[in-house]
Every structure is written in structure tokens, then in C-alpha cells.
Design a protein around this motif. Sequence first.
Motif, mmCIF file in Angstrom:
data_model
loop_
_atom_site.group_PDB
_atom_site.id
_atom_site.type_symbol
_atom_site.label_atom_id
_atom_site.label_comp_id
_atom_site.label_asym_id
_atom_site.label_seq_id
_atom_site.Cartn_x
_atom_site.Cartn_y
_atom_site.Cartn_z
ATOM 1 N N ASP A 218 -12.521 -17.142 44.325
ATOM 2 C CA ASP A 218 -12.432 -18.315 45.208
ATOM 3 C C ASP A 218 -11.040 -18.379 45.821
ATOM 4 N N PHE A 219 -10.994 -18.725 47.119
ATOM 5 C CA PHE A 219 -9.694 -18.918 47.788
ATOM 6 C C PHE A 219 -9.723 -20.290 48.435
ATOM 7 N N PRO A 220 -9.572 -21.354 47.641
ATOM 8 C CA PRO A 220 -9.725 -22.721 48.181
ATOM 9 C C PRO A 220 -8.771 -23.019 49.337
ATOM 10 N N ALA A 221 -7.571 -22.444 49.254
ATOM 11 C CA ALA A 221 -6.597 -22.710 50.333
ATOM 12 C C ALA A 221 -7.123 -22.161 51.670
ATOM 13 N N GLN A 222 -7.881 -21.030 51.567
ATOM 14 C CA GLN A 222 -8.461 -20.447 52.800
ATOM 15 C C GLN A 222 -9.921 -20.879 52.993
ATOM 16 N N LYS A 223 -10.371 -21.817 52.124
ATOM 17 C CA LYS A 223 -11.736 -22.345 52.207
ATOM 18 C C LYS A 223 -12.773 -21.220 52.246
ATOM 19 N N LYS A 224 -12.612 -20.238 51.354
ATOM 20 C CA LYS A 224 -13.621 -19.162 51.316
ATOM 21 C C LYS A 224 -13.744 -18.593 49.897
ATOM 22 N N THR A 225 -14.913 -17.967 49.665
ATOM 23 C CA THR A 225 -15.168 -17.255 48.415
ATOM 24 C C THR A 225 -15.541 -15.821 48.780
ATOM 25 N N MET A 226 -14.958 -14.862 48.052
ATOM 26 C CA MET A 226 -15.275 -13.451 48.288
ATOM 27 C C MET A 226 -15.962 -12.901 47.046
ATOM 28 N N ALA A 227 -16.923 -11.990 47.247
ATOM 29 C CA ALA A 227 -17.581 -11.338 46.096
ATOM 30 C C ALA A 227 -17.819 -9.879 46.435
ATOM 31 N N TYR A 228 -17.856 -9.050 45.384
ATOM 32 C CA TYR A 228 -17.963 -7.591 45.569
ATOM 33 C C TYR A 228 -19.034 -7.053 44.637
ATOM 34 N N VAL A 229 -20.026 -6.347 45.202
ATOM 35 C CA VAL A 229 -21.080 -5.718 44.383
ATOM 36 C C VAL A 229 -21.137 -4.224 44.701
ATOM 37 N N ALA A 230 -21.576 -3.440 43.726
ATOM 38 C CA ALA A 230 -21.658 -1.975 43.917
ATOM 39 C C ALA A 230 -22.487 -1.388 42.784
ATOM 40 N N TYR A 231 -22.715 -0.071 42.844
ATOM 41 C CA TYR A 231 -23.389 0.604 41.731
ATOM 42 C C TYR A 231 -22.370 1.124 40.717
ATOM 43 N N ASP A 232 -21.102 1.241 41.140
ATOM 44 C CA ASP A 232 -20.050 1.724 40.237
ATOM 45 C C ASP A 232 -19.028 0.601 40.071
ATOM 46 N N LEU A 233 -18.759 0.186 38.851
ATOM 47 C CA LEU A 233 -17.834 -0.938 38.636
ATOM 48 C C LEU A 233 -16.396 -0.577 39.016
ATOM 49 N N ASP A 234 -16.096 0.716 39.134
ATOM 50 C CA ASP A 234 -14.752 1.103 39.573
ATOM 51 C C ASP A 234 -14.763 1.174 41.102
ATOM 52 N N GLU A 235 -14.141 0.134 41.726
ATOM 53 C CA GLU A 235 -14.306 0.019 43.180
ATOM 54 C C GLU A 235 -13.548 1.115 43.945
ATOM 55 N N THR A 236 -12.752 1.923 43.240
ATOM 56 C CA THR A 236 -12.061 2.998 43.979
ATOM 57 C C THR A 236 -12.926 4.261 44.004
ATOM 58 N N ARG A 237 -14.036 4.226 43.274
ATOM 59 C CA ARG A 237 -14.835 5.464 43.177
ATOM 60 C C ARG A 237 -15.972 5.515 44.186
ATOM 61 N N GLY A 238 -16.460 4.354 44.596
ATOM 62 C CA GLY A 238 -17.616 4.360 45.493
ATOM 63 C C GLY A 238 -17.517 3.218 46.485
#
Length: 339
Positions: A218-238
Motif C-alpha cells: 500500500d502507498f497511502p501517500a500516493q493513494k495506490k496499492t501495488m501487487a505482484y503475481v508470478a509463477y516464480d516467487l523470485d521476481e528476478t528470475r521470471g
Amino acid sequence: MSTGAGTCCLDCRLETGGCGYKEPTTCTDPKKMACPSAAPKDTNQDDLKLWPRDDRRRILHAVYRVGDIEKTMKWMQDCLGMQILRKRDVPEEKYMNVFMGYGAEDNHFAAELTYNYGVSKYDIGTAFGHFGISTPNVQKSLDNMKKLGYKAPAGPTKDGNNVFAYVDDPDGYKFKFIQRSKSTREPFCQVSYRVADVDRSILFYQDAYGMKLIARRDFPAQKKTMAYVAYDLDETRGTVVEFEYNYGKTDYSKGTGYAQLAIGTEDVFKTAGACELGGGKTVRAPGPLPQIGTKIYGVNDPDGWKTVWVDNSDFAKELEPSAFVHEVHCTTANQRQHS
Ligand SMILES: C[C@@H](O)C(=O)SC[C@H](NC(=O)CC[C@H](N)C(=O)O)C(=O)NCC(=O)O
Ligand SMILES: [Zn+2]
């Protein structure tokens, strides 16, 4: 298989408007029994619920339409350091594809550029966010663009440990340079969608698509929420799908440019059942692509973002050198534009 308002199996509903049977295995409609794309007879709801996690899945490519394929290819090579991976012309359907990326498509994410003959402009809309490109030095990437005569910001934005910058490609698609160490296996690392309900998106991509939640911030100061989904939990791999929710904002325009995300699956028919069970809206029945033959299935998520599921073995055949009937010269397609 849950079918929402209707109570018929996927194939019958798509073919006949509905046969009234709840489960493919109990459907005795002659049309259904003869239907070549019938889901495997042993499919049942529990099996479909587990399928998204049991299946062998990988995010293959993002598909988007461009007005001048040569100009876009050159921009991607000059500014992003991508290479041309393959080309295919489908004159019978009046389009051509060029695949761009950082490595072979059997284990790297790619951009599938679509050039529709004679169409030179698309509306990018407001719902599409950006493609993410990781780079060890954002400043150097920007300086390289300017040295080659392309428009780029003077310097990156620094927000805590995050260093990033947005640039526009020739059609106006946003690419976000994200500063990461050299060890990133997949530089083409993100596709970002704006969504109306971030938790609805997270649950759908987990349950219907079998993805895992990497982070929800959550980024309340920027009034937004970001979320990240993938098949690999290591976001640098895929490649990661990013959801951007801006508080109270639900009305975005999809435009006509971005088409879909392609994900590999072992069985498009079973995946169709699982997506329907998870609340997806089928927009392209499972079956072979015209001219290409690859079995695909198209489905929309709750925000209308389309995913095309691609049969893994058919996709592997697409990548075999023998499949390259001939090297397509992009000028051919552009010349058609003026014919
Ligand atoms: C496997 C999957 O990623 C594909 O490549 S499918 C190719 C096909 N592309 C087109 O039809 C491009 C031309 C079309 N006029 C357009 O602008 O999209 C495709 O995307 N098929 C998906 C489908 O639902 O049929
Ligand atoms: Zn494709």
C-alpha cells in the motif's frame, strides 16, 4: 465445472448456446460427445480446482499491436538491447508477428509484436501501465537513448532504494527501466495492468491461473496499492504481472493496442475448464489457431485483461528451426500497407 448463470459444459455452451449439463463427463449431448475439443472425460471439479497448480505453466510473451513494425524493432534493439527472436507472416489473416526479447523463447519472456496490414495507429488507452525492463544502470540506459537521438528523461527517479525511469516506444507504449543488479536472469521482467480491485485480481490470478502472490504494497501517500503475481516467487528470475490500483479509480479505457499475455499450459481444454471455474470469461474457445495450428484458449480476467493459453508442445514446435518457412522481410508487410 461451474458455469455461472449457464449450467452447461464449456464446449457445448460455446458451440450450442448451452446443453444444460453441469459436468462434461455427464454431458450426453450428441454434439458434445462428437465435440473434438471436449475436456478430458475424467475431468471433475476437484481436479479442475487443482489443475492450475499441477499444470506446467510459464509466461511466454506479451502480445501488442504496433503501427510500424520495423520502427518498433529498431527502437527495441537500440533502446532496450533486445534481439529479434523470430518472425512469422500470416498473409491469409493479414497480419505478421515479430518476437523480440533477451534470449531464446524456450526459457525467456518475449514481446510478440503484431502488425496488422495497413493499420498504422492504435489507441494505447489508460488501463495499460507499462512493460518493465531491468537494467544495471538506468542513467546509462537513458544516456544511450539520447546519444542515439531518441527522446528520454534526463535522469531516473530515485525513491528510496528504487531507481527507475519511464520511456515511450514509437506507438506510445510505456517501458519502465528498473535498476537491478546484473544477476537478473530475465530483464524483460514486468507487465503492468491498472485494475479496479487489486484483491479481486490477486485472488483470480491465484485461483484461476495458479500464480503466486509475490508482494502486495500500500502507498497511502500516493493513494495506490501495488501487487505482484508470478509463477516464480523470485521476481528476478521470471516475468511478473503487476497490478496497480489507484484508490477509487475503476474506469480505465483498454484502447486497441495491447492484446494479451500468452501463458504455456499442458492442456488448453483442462485449463479452459479451470479458468471458467475460477470466474474467467472465455473469449476464444480452445482449439487450433488458423494457419499456425497451435492450440490456444482465450479468457478475460475480471478487469477484461485477456490471457491466451498456449499448448506447450505446440509452442515448442513453433520454435523448431524447421517451422521457419522463410525469413520474412518486414518491408514486405509495410509495402502491403500501401498496396
Ligand atoms: C499463441 C498466441 O500468443 C498467438 O500468437 S495467437 C496469434 C493471433 N494473432 C492475431 O490474430 C493477430 C491479428 C489480429 N488481427 C490482432 O490484431 O490481434 C492471436 O492473437 N490470436 C488470439 C485469438 O484470440 O485468436
Ligand atoms: Zn503468440
